[in-house]
Design a protein around this motif. Structure first.
Motif, PDB file in Angstrom:
ATOM      1  N   MET A 130       0.972  -1.145   0.045  1.00 16.12           N
ATOM      2  CA  MET A 130       0.199   0.058  -0.020  1.00 16.12           C
ATOM      3  C   MET A 130       0.768   1.200   0.185  1.00 16.12           C
ATOM      4  SD  MET A 130      -2.788   1.481  -0.179  1.00 16.12           S
ATOM      5  CE  MET A 130      -4.047   0.118  -0.103  1.00 16.12           C
ATOM      6  N   ILE A 131       1.956   1.226   0.891  1.00 14.04           N
ATOM      7  CA  ILE A 131       2.842   2.322   0.763  1.00 14.04           C
ATOM      8  C   ILE A 131       3.414   2.344  -0.677  1.00 14.04           C
ATOM      9  CG2 ILE A 131       5.106   3.307   1.705  1.00 14.04           C
ATOM     10  CD1 ILE A 131       4.373   1.887   4.423  1.00 14.04           C
ATOM     11  N   ILE A 132       3.999   1.414  -1.284  1.00 18.53           N
ATOM     12  CA  ILE A 132       4.317   1.649  -2.640  1.00 18.53           C
ATOM     13  C   ILE A 132       3.419   2.211  -3.763  1.00 18.53           C
ATOM     14  CG2 ILE A 132       5.372   0.215  -4.536  1.00 18.53           C
ATOM     15  CD1 ILE A 132       6.628  -1.683  -2.496  1.00 18.53           C
ATOM     16  N   HIS A 133       2.029   1.836  -3.411  1.00 20.06           N
ATOM     17  CA  HIS A 133       1.068   2.252  -4.567  1.00 20.06           C
ATOM     18  C   HIS A 133       0.930   3.750  -4.176  1.00 20.06           C
ATOM     19  CE1 HIS A 133      -0.044  -1.954  -5.059  1.00 20.06           C
ATOM     20  NE2 HIS A 133      -0.405  -1.401  -6.302  1.00 20.06           N
ATOM     21  N   VAL A 134       0.820   3.999  -2.757  1.00 18.09           N
ATOM     22  CA  VAL A 134       0.894   5.688  -2.321  1.00 18.09           C
ATOM     23  C   VAL A 134       1.705   6.384  -3.228  1.00 18.09           C
ATOM     24  CG1 VAL A 134       0.692   7.215  -0.775  1.00 18.09           C
ATOM     25  CG2 VAL A 134      -0.801   4.957  -0.373  1.00 18.09           C
ATOM     26  N   ILE A 135       2.990   5.986  -2.941  1.00 23.09           N
ATOM     27  CA  ILE A 135       3.905   6.552  -3.944  1.00 23.09           C
ATOM     28  C   ILE A 135       3.872   6.594  -5.353  1.00 23.09           C
ATOM     29  CG2 ILE A 135       6.687   6.250  -4.077  1.00 23.09           C
ATOM     30  CD1 ILE A 135       6.793   5.113  -1.509  1.00 23.09           C
ATOM     31  N   TYR A 136       3.427   5.381  -5.805  1.00 23.63           N
ATOM     32  CA  TYR A 136       3.214   5.511  -7.166  1.00 23.63           C
ATOM     33  C   TYR A 136       2.122   6.514  -7.721  1.00 23.63           C
ATOM     34  CZ  TYR A 136       0.976   3.564 -11.371  1.00 23.63           C
ATOM     35  OH  TYR A 136       0.401   3.454 -12.728  1.00 23.63           O
ATOM     36  N   TYR A 137       0.861   6.589  -6.876  1.00 21.42           N
ATOM     37  CA  TYR A 137       0.021   7.395  -7.397  1.00 21.42           C
ATOM     38  C   TYR A 137       0.575   8.944  -7.330  1.00 21.42           C
ATOM     39  CZ  TYR A 137      -2.960   3.263  -6.774  1.00 21.42           C
ATOM     40  OH  TYR A 137      -3.433   2.097  -6.634  1.00 21.42           O
ATOM     41  N   ASN A 200      -6.169  -8.484 -13.439  1.00 20.65           N
ATOM     42  CA  ASN A 200      -5.122  -8.208 -14.133  1.00 20.65           C
ATOM     43  C   ASN A 200      -5.091  -7.229 -15.087  1.00 20.65           C
ATOM     44  OD1 ASN A 200      -3.963 -10.194 -12.223  1.00 20.65           O
ATOM     45  ND2 ASN A 200      -4.371 -11.878 -13.676  1.00 20.65           N
ATOM     46  N   TRP A 201      -5.970  -7.291 -16.171  1.00 20.33           N
ATOM     47  CA  TRP A 201      -6.372  -6.407 -17.256  1.00 20.33           C
ATOM     48  C   TRP A 201      -6.439  -4.849 -16.484  1.00 20.33           C
ATOM     49  CZ3 TRP A 201      -5.289  -7.473 -22.144  1.00 20.33           C
ATOM     50  CH2 TRP A 201      -5.513  -8.885 -22.608  1.00 20.33           C
ATOM     51  N   ILE A 202      -7.003  -4.595 -15.510  1.00 16.91           N
ATOM     52  CA  ILE A 202      -7.157  -3.429 -14.912  1.00 16.91           C
ATOM     53  C   ILE A 202      -5.555  -2.927 -14.485  1.00 16.91           C
ATOM     54  CG2 ILE A 202      -7.728  -2.027 -13.016  1.00 16.91           C
ATOM     55  CD1 ILE A 202     -10.608  -3.613 -13.450  1.00 16.91           C
ATOM     56  N   ASP A 203      -5.015  -4.009 -13.950  1.00 15.26           N
ATOM     57  CA  ASP A 203      -3.525  -3.554 -13.580  1.00 15.26           C
ATOM     58  C   ASP A 203      -2.661  -3.474 -14.784  1.00 15.26           C
ATOM     59  OD1 ASP A 203      -4.309  -4.105 -10.976  1.00 15.26           O
ATOM     60  OD2 ASP A 203      -3.421  -6.140 -10.751  1.00 15.26           O
ATOM     61  N   LEU A 204      -2.724  -4.061 -15.679  1.00 20.86           N
ATOM     62  CA  LEU A 204      -1.875  -3.898 -16.814  1.00 20.86           C
ATOM     63  C   LEU A 204      -2.175  -2.576 -17.572  1.00 20.86           C
ATOM     64  CD1 LEU A 204      -1.629  -7.405 -18.435  1.00 20.86           C
ATOM     65  CD2 LEU A 204       0.299  -6.266 -17.051  1.00 20.86           C
ATOM     66  N   HIS A 238      -7.967   1.512  -9.829  1.00 19.72           N
ATOM     67  CA  HIS A 238      -7.045   0.538  -9.657  1.00 19.72           C
ATOM     68  C   HIS A 238      -6.707   0.822  -8.046  1.00 19.72           C
ATOM     69  CE1 HIS A 238      -2.658  -0.577  -8.744  1.00 19.72           C
ATOM     70  NE2 HIS A 238      -3.024  -1.488  -9.589  1.00 19.72           N
ATOM     71  N   ALA A 239      -6.959   2.041  -7.658  1.00 23.22           N
ATOM     72  CA  ALA A 239      -6.620   2.473  -6.163  1.00 23.22           C
ATOM     73  C   ALA A 239      -7.766   1.896  -5.174  1.00 23.22           C
ATOM     74  CB  ALA A 239      -6.581   3.781  -6.079  1.00 23.22           C
ATOM     75  N   ILE A 240      -8.907   2.000  -5.788  1.00 26.33           N
ATOM     76  CA  ILE A 240     -10.175   1.570  -5.158  1.00 26.33           C
ATOM     77  C   ILE A 240     -10.197   0.155  -4.972  1.00 26.33           C
ATOM     78  CG2 ILE A 240     -12.631   1.446  -5.173  1.00 26.33           C
ATOM     79  CD1 ILE A 240     -12.513   3.960  -6.577  1.00 26.33           C
ATOM     80  N   LEU A 241      -9.776  -0.686  -5.811  1.00 24.28           N
ATOM     81  CA  LEU A 241      -9.845  -2.165  -5.904  1.00 24.28           C
ATOM     82  C   LEU A 241      -8.524  -2.712  -4.971  1.00 24.28           C
ATOM     83  CD1 LEU A 241     -10.301  -3.011  -9.478  1.00 24.28           C
ATOM     84  CD2 LEU A 241     -11.833  -3.397  -7.862  1.00 24.28           C
ATOM     85  N   ARG A 242      -7.731  -1.732  -4.564  1.00 23.51           N
ATOM     86  CA  ARG A 242      -6.659  -2.230  -3.777  1.00 23.51           C
ATOM     87  C   ARG A 242      -7.266  -2.224  -2.162  1.00 23.51           C
ATOM     88  NH1 ARG A 242      -3.878  -4.700  -6.728  1.00 23.51           N
ATOM     89  NH2 ARG A 242      -5.576  -4.150  -8.130  1.00 23.51           N
TER      90      ARG A 242
END
Length: 370
Positions: A130-137, A200-204, A238-242
Motif C-alpha cells: 500500500m505504501i508503494i502504491h501511494v508513492i506510485y499514485y 489483471n487487465w486493469i493492472d496492466l 486501481h486504487a479503489i480495488l486495492r
C-alpha cells in the motif's frame, strides 16, 4: 499452520500436566477451563483437514494434468514437472468467495484461517504494498498529471526541475516493481487463468498507460489529454480495488462487483437496443442538411423589411455512428435536443422512433429494479 476444526465431546482431565499440554495448543483452549482442579470437564476435539492449507502434490492423482503437471520421458525414466504453481484447496475456496458465501460465514474455519493468515504475514505485506502504491499514485500526479502547476514544465521540453526528476524516478521505480509482480503472477499460475482475470487487465492497463502518458507528455504527442484522462480514471479504479482486502471496504466492493455481474446481461441488452435505434436514426436522417435540424424564423421590421433567420444551435448528429450513438444515449437522460428543432421535430417517423425508444427503455429499467 496445522489445519483443524473444532468439535465437541467430553474430556476428563485428571492430571495438571495434561491440562498444561492442552493450554500450549493455543489460546482457544485456555477459555475452556475455568480453574485447574483434579477433575475438569471440558469440550475439545481436533479434526485435521489434510492438505487443506498446503500445496498437495500426489503423483498418483488422476488430475495431474489439470494441476499443471506434465510427464517427460527421459532415458532414466519419467519425470514429473510442474508448469506453474498449484493452489491449495484453501486458496481455491477463499478466491471464490462469492460462490462459497465466505463473507456470510461468521466464525467458521474459513474466517478463522483468513484472520490467522492476515495477522501472521498478510498484514505487513499489504502495508508495504500500500505504501508503494501511494508513492506510485503521488509520483504520477506530480510527474505527469500536474507538472505545469508544480514545476512550470511545458510538454515537449526536457525535464530539468530536480523535484520533477525525483517524481519521475519514483514513478518508474514503482511501475517496475508492479510489472515484475505481474510477470511473477503470470508465471506462477497458468497463462489462461491470468488473462481471464479482469483485475489483471486493469493492472496492466493502469501501468502501461502510466508509461504511455509520460512519453506523450515528454514528446508532446497527439491525444495526450484524452489518453491521460483515461489513465487517471483507471488509476483511481486501481486504487479503489486495492482496498478490497480491508474488511469493511471489501464487503462493499464485493457487493458492487456481484451486483454488476447480476445486471450485466440487462446492460448488454440495453446497449444493443441503443445501437439498434442509432442505426435506425442514422438510416432515416443521415442525408438531411444542417438546416433540417434548425428552427427557421421569418419576420419584418417597422420599415417593412423582410427578415429570414435560422437557429444555429442544431445540427445533424446522425451522419455517422460516432455522432449518433451519443445522441441516442443521451435520450435516456431526457436530452432530445438533436431531434427537437426544425423539420426533424415534425417528422412522423422520428416521433414514432422516439416513442418506441422511450417505451423500450422504461421497460428495461423496470426489469432492472424488480
Amino acid at each position: 499452520m496445522i489445519d483443524f476444526i473444532w468439535f465437541q465431546y467430553d474430556l476428563m482431565v485428571r492430571d495438571n500436566r495434561v491440562l498444561d499440554y492442552l493450554n500450549r495448543l493455543g489460546t482457544a483452549t485456555k477459555n475452556l477451563f475455568v480453574q485447574r482442579t483434579a477433575m475438569v470437564t471440558s469440550t475439545l476435539c481436533v479434526v485435521p483437514l489434510l492438505h487443506f492449507n498446503s500445496y498437495y502434490d500426489d503423483a498418483s492423482e488422476d488430475n495431474l494434468l489439470e494441476k499443471g503437471v506434465t510427464e517427460e520421458r527421459t532415458s532414466k525414466g519419467s519425470i514429473l514437472t510442474r508448469k506453474y504453481q498449484n493452489r491449495s484447496l484453501f486458496t481455491n475456496i477463499a478466491s471464490s468467495a462469492y460462490n462459497n458465501q465466505i463473507f456470510q460465514q461468521e466464525d467458521t474455519v474459513m474466517e478463522i484461517m483468513l484472520n490467522y493468515k492476515w495477522r501472521e504475514f498478510a498484514r505487513w505485506r499489504f502495508s508495504v504494498m500500500m505504501i508503494i502504491h501511494v508513492i506510485y499514485y503521488l509520483s504520477y500526479s506530480f510527474a505527469v498529471s500536474f507538472p505545469q502547476e508544480a514545476y512550470g514544465y511545458q510538454p515537449g521540453l526536457p525535464i530539468t526541475h530536480p523535484l520533477h526528476v525525483v517524481a519521475t524516478v519514483f514513478m518508474f521505480l514503482t511501475v517496475s516493481i508492479f510489472l515484475l509482480q505481474e510477470v511473477r503472477q503470470c508465471l506462477k499460475f497458468s497463462m489462461l487463468e491470468y488473462i481471464t482475470s479482469a483485475y489483471n487487465w486493469i493492472d496492466l492497463a493502469a501501468y502501461s498507460l502510466t508509461i504511455t502518458t509520460f512519453l506523450q507528455m515528454r514528446y508532446q504527442s497527439i491525444y495526450m489529454l484524452e489518453v491521460g484522462t483515461i489513465a487517471i480514471l483507471l488509476l483511481w479504479t486501481h486504487a479503489i480495488l486495492r482496498l478490497r482486502i480491508i474488511r469493511p471496504f471489501g464487503k462493499t466492493l464485493e457487493i458492487i462487483i456481484q451486483l454488476f455481474k447480476e445486471v450485466f446481461p440487462m446492460l448488454f441488452i440495453m446497449i444493443v437496443v441503443i445501437i439498434a435505434f442509432t442505426h435506425s436514426f442514422i438510416f432515416l436522417l443521415r442525408q438531411q442538411p444542417e438546416e433540417y435540424f434548425q428552427e427557421q424564423y421569418d419576420g419584418s421590421t417597422n420599415n417593412e423589411t423582410i427578415l429570414a433567420m435560422k437557429g444555429t444551435s442544431g445540427g445533424n448528429s446522425f451522419t455517422n455512428f460516432l455522432g449518433g450513438f451519443p445522441a441516442v444515449w443521451f435520450f435516456i437522460h431526457g436530452i432530445w435536443d438533436p431531434i427537437m428543432e426544425g423539420e426533424a421535430a415534425d417528422n412522423p417517423m422520428v416521433v414514432v422512433l422516439s416513442i418506441a425508444f422511450s417505451f423500450v427503455m422504461v421497460f428495461i429499467f423496470f426489469n432492472m429494479v424488480m
